[in-house]
Scaffold this active site. Structure first.
Site, PDB file in Angstrom:
ATOM      1  N   HIS A 122      54.147 -16.758  73.413  1.00 12.15           N
ATOM      2  CA  HIS A 122      55.027 -15.655  73.799  1.00 12.15           C
ATOM      3  C   HIS A 122      56.357 -16.290  74.220  1.00 12.15           C
ATOM      4  CE1 HIS A 122      56.550 -12.430  76.445  1.00 12.15           C
ATOM      5  NE2 HIS A 122      55.674 -11.621  75.873  1.00 12.15           N
ATOM      6  N   ASP A 199      49.186 -19.953  80.189  1.00 15.49           N
ATOM      7  CA  ASP A 199      49.687 -18.580  80.227  1.00 15.49           C
ATOM      8  C   ASP A 199      48.472 -17.672  80.056  1.00 15.49           C
ATOM      9  OD1 ASP A 199      50.527 -16.061  79.589  1.00 15.49           O
ATOM     10  OD2 ASP A 199      52.021 -16.688  78.110  1.00 15.49           O
ATOM     11  N   GLN A 202      47.028 -12.674  78.981  1.00 13.03           N
ATOM     12  CA  GLN A 202      46.061 -11.883  78.197  1.00 13.03           C
ATOM     13  C   GLN A 202      44.617 -12.319  78.409  1.00 13.03           C
ATOM     14  OE1 GLN A 202      47.050  -9.223  76.757  1.00 13.03           O
ATOM     15  NE2 GLN A 202      49.236  -9.557  76.447  1.00 13.03           N
ATOM     16  N   LYS A 225      49.201  -5.994  83.677  1.00 13.03           N
ATOM     17  CA  LYS A 225      48.262  -6.022  82.553  1.00 13.03           C
ATOM     18  C   LYS A 225      46.812  -5.977  83.047  1.00 13.03           C
ATOM     19  CE  LYS A 225      51.411  -8.819  79.744  1.00 13.03           C
ATOM     20  NZ  LYS A 225      51.996  -7.995  78.690  1.00 13.03           N
ATOM     21  N   CYS A 365      57.330 -10.165  71.170  1.00 12.46           N
ATOM     22  CA  CYS A 365      57.890 -11.345  71.863  1.00 12.46           C
ATOM     23  C   CYS A 365      57.268 -12.641  71.349  1.00 12.46           C
ATOM     24  CB  CYS A 365      57.724 -11.257  73.381  1.00 12.46           C
ATOM     25  SG  CYS A 365      58.607  -9.877  74.112  1.00 12.46           S
TER      26      CYS A 365
HETATM   27  N1  PMP Z   1      52.544 -14.203  77.908  1.00  8.28           N
HETATM   28  C1  PMP Z   1      51.794 -13.398  77.171  1.00  8.28           C
HETATM   29  C2  PMP Z   1      50.707 -13.971  76.332  1.00  8.28           C
HETATM   30  C3  PMP Z   1      52.030 -12.026  77.178  1.00  8.28           C
HETATM   31  O1  PMP Z   1      51.274 -11.215  76.422  1.00  8.28           O
HETATM   32  C4  PMP Z   1      53.060 -11.509  77.989  1.00  8.28           C
HETATM   33  C5  PMP Z   1      53.355 -10.028  78.018  1.00  8.28           C
HETATM   34  N2  PMP Z   1      53.346  -9.434  76.761  1.00  8.28           N
HETATM   35  C6  PMP Z   1      53.797 -12.400  78.753  1.00  8.28           C
HETATM   36  C7  PMP Z   1      53.522 -13.744  78.696  1.00  8.28           C
HETATM   37  C8  PMP Z   1      54.905 -11.942  79.638  1.00  8.28           C
HETATM   38  O2  PMP Z   1      54.424 -11.109  80.640  1.00  8.28           O
HETATM   39  P1  PMP Z   1      55.426 -10.359  81.597  1.00  8.28           P
HETATM   40  O3  PMP Z   1      56.355  -9.582  80.725  1.00  8.28           O
HETATM   41  O4  PMP Z   1      54.572  -9.499  82.446  1.00  8.28           O
HETATM   42  O5  PMP Z   1      56.150 -11.415  82.360  1.00  8.28           O
END
Ligand code: PMP
Length: 412
Positions: A122, A199, A202, A225, A365
């Site tokens: 991401h 990270d 998920q 999430k 993203c």
């Molecule tokens: N890493 C992953 C794998 C994600 O799916 C996301 C959110 N889509 C993020 C980072 C970023 O999360 P946040 O926007 O809550 O900071």
């Protein structure tokens, strides 16, 4: 015992209609819905003990502090952190990763060093490392992804070497769904003296995650999430790694003593929580964790595996759609991304929305990985505890109708 009906009745939003149809919410990887228990916990902060934490001797402030620190203890237990102090409250995964980038990384990474990520990151776990590389003179490298959506570990001995200072890797890809071998990567990183950041945006909401078992140095996830509100997130850090780390943001609460020309720092976690923290949403995060604990994370994972397996099979009946990521549901989290040469994902997303079905369309993203496989965008259905196989049936049926609509020009 997993009871979908009971679970669904806890989520007020699931009763609403969208465009005249019952809402089918399949955009959980973007953000999750909130059960009544979490909404009530948030209201209770403002109705019963709203007051600034760590500052007052009065009753409300002490109660707010107790609830805030209780939430920290719940998070620590949930991810098996050895002590609550290793849990730092931040806004979200993005801020957690930036905190590490602008503290530990710039203090420990120098010219010629290497930072290793993967091709499926991401942007939150890529762009901060681009900046660290630029600031420190380090080189940014990426573990490639195979055609089947797995990490290509064949070159790992060369990619993780004595120059590697940090391995920053996504646990479960929000695009391909792949569950990465983070425990093995942690071992390999440590074998060359590097640190590992996971990270877990998920993974923590969807499966048991144990930071001691994974032996990770840093782990990040977002409250929104995992059924908590947006604006609260978590960075877990090993004490030995952050004990001497310089602060990220400077101001109130993160200091021990302040003079006109200098200051000394508080202990962890306060050192990394400058200013008034988001105690209200932290309390709601604690309630979300209570809710998930009552179900059991093993149960959550097996429910999502069942839905994903069902979905992967059902998608086979849609010849115009190609599923992205590993074919084996046991290697994936609860999400399915797909693309079509016939219909643009945004058109599919809009068509589904007309029938009350919410999916995500776009690059999620994860632009570099989309670029690598030659796609500008994809569609993604992502699941949580309240989703059912009936909802998957509805998704598939509506995707079939979309093909007729877009290729034959008739309405359905
Ligand atoms: N890493 C992953 C794998 C994600 O799916 C996301 C959110 N889509 C993020 C980072 C970023 O999360 P946040 O926007 O809550 O900071």
């Amino acid at each position: 015992m997993f009871n979908s009906e009971q679970i669904r009745s806890d989520f007020p939003i699931l009763t609403r209609k969208v465009n005249g149809h019952q809402l089918v919410y399949l955009d959980n990887a973007a953000t999750s819905q909130k059960p009544r228990q979490v909404i009530d916990a948030l209201s209770s902060v403002y109705e019963q003990f709203n007051s600034n934490v760590h500052r007052g001797v009065h009753t409300l402030s002490m109660e707010a502090t107790e609830h805030y620190e209780d939430a920290r203890r719940k998070v620590a237990e949930f991810i098996n952190a050895p002590e609550p102090e290793t849990v730092i409250f931040v806004r979200n995964t993005t801020e957690a990763i930036n905190l590490v980038a602008h503290t530990w990384a710039i203090q420990n990474i120098g010219p010629g060093d290497e930072i290793l990520t993967t091709e499926m990151e991401h942007h939150s776990n890529l762009v901060p490392w681009q900046k660290v590389a630029e600031m420190t003179g380090a080189k940014l490298r990426h573990i490639p992804v195979t055609d089947t959506g797995l990490l290509d570990t064949s070159q790992l001995d060369q990619l993780i070497n004595e120059k590697t200072r940090l391995v920053a890797v996504v646990h479960v890809s929000n695009f391909l769904g792949t569950i990465n071998p983070v425990k093995d990567l942690a071992d390999r990183a440590h074998a060359v003296g590097a640190r590992i950041l996971i990270d877990s945006a998920q993974s923590v909401p969807h499966m048991p995650v144990d930071v001691i078992d994974l032996d990770c140095d840093f782990l990040a996830f977002s409250g929104h999430k995992i059924m908590a509100p947006p604006g609260i997130g978590v960075l877990y850090c090993k004490r030995s790694v952050i004990q001497d780390m310089e602060p990220f943001l400077r101001g109130g609460e993160m200091v021990r003593e302040v003079w006109f020309d200098h200051a000394t720092w508080n202990d962890i976690p306060n050192r990394f929580e400058a200013g008034t923290p988001n105690f209200a949403d932290a309390v709601a995060l604690g309630a979300a964790i209570d809710y998930l604990n009552a179900i059991g994370m093993e149960q959550v994972r097996s429910h999502e595996m069942e839905i994903t397996k069902y979905g992967l099979e059902a998608f086979q009946s849609l010849e115009y759609l190609k599923i992205l990521g590993p074919a084996d549901h046991t290697l994936r989290g609860g999400l399915i991304a797909f693309h079509s040469t016939e219909i643009h994902p945004h058109d599919l997303g809009t068509f589904l929305d007309q029938k009350g079905i919410a999916i995500r369309t776009g690059h999620h993203c994860v632009m570099p990985m989309h670029r690598k496989i030659g796609l500008p965008a994809s569609g993604r259905a992502s699941f949580y505890i309240y989703n059912t196989t009936e909802e998957i049936d509805l998704l598939i049926e509506t995707l079939k109708a979309a093909l007729t609509y877009f290729t034959k020009g008739s309405s359905s």
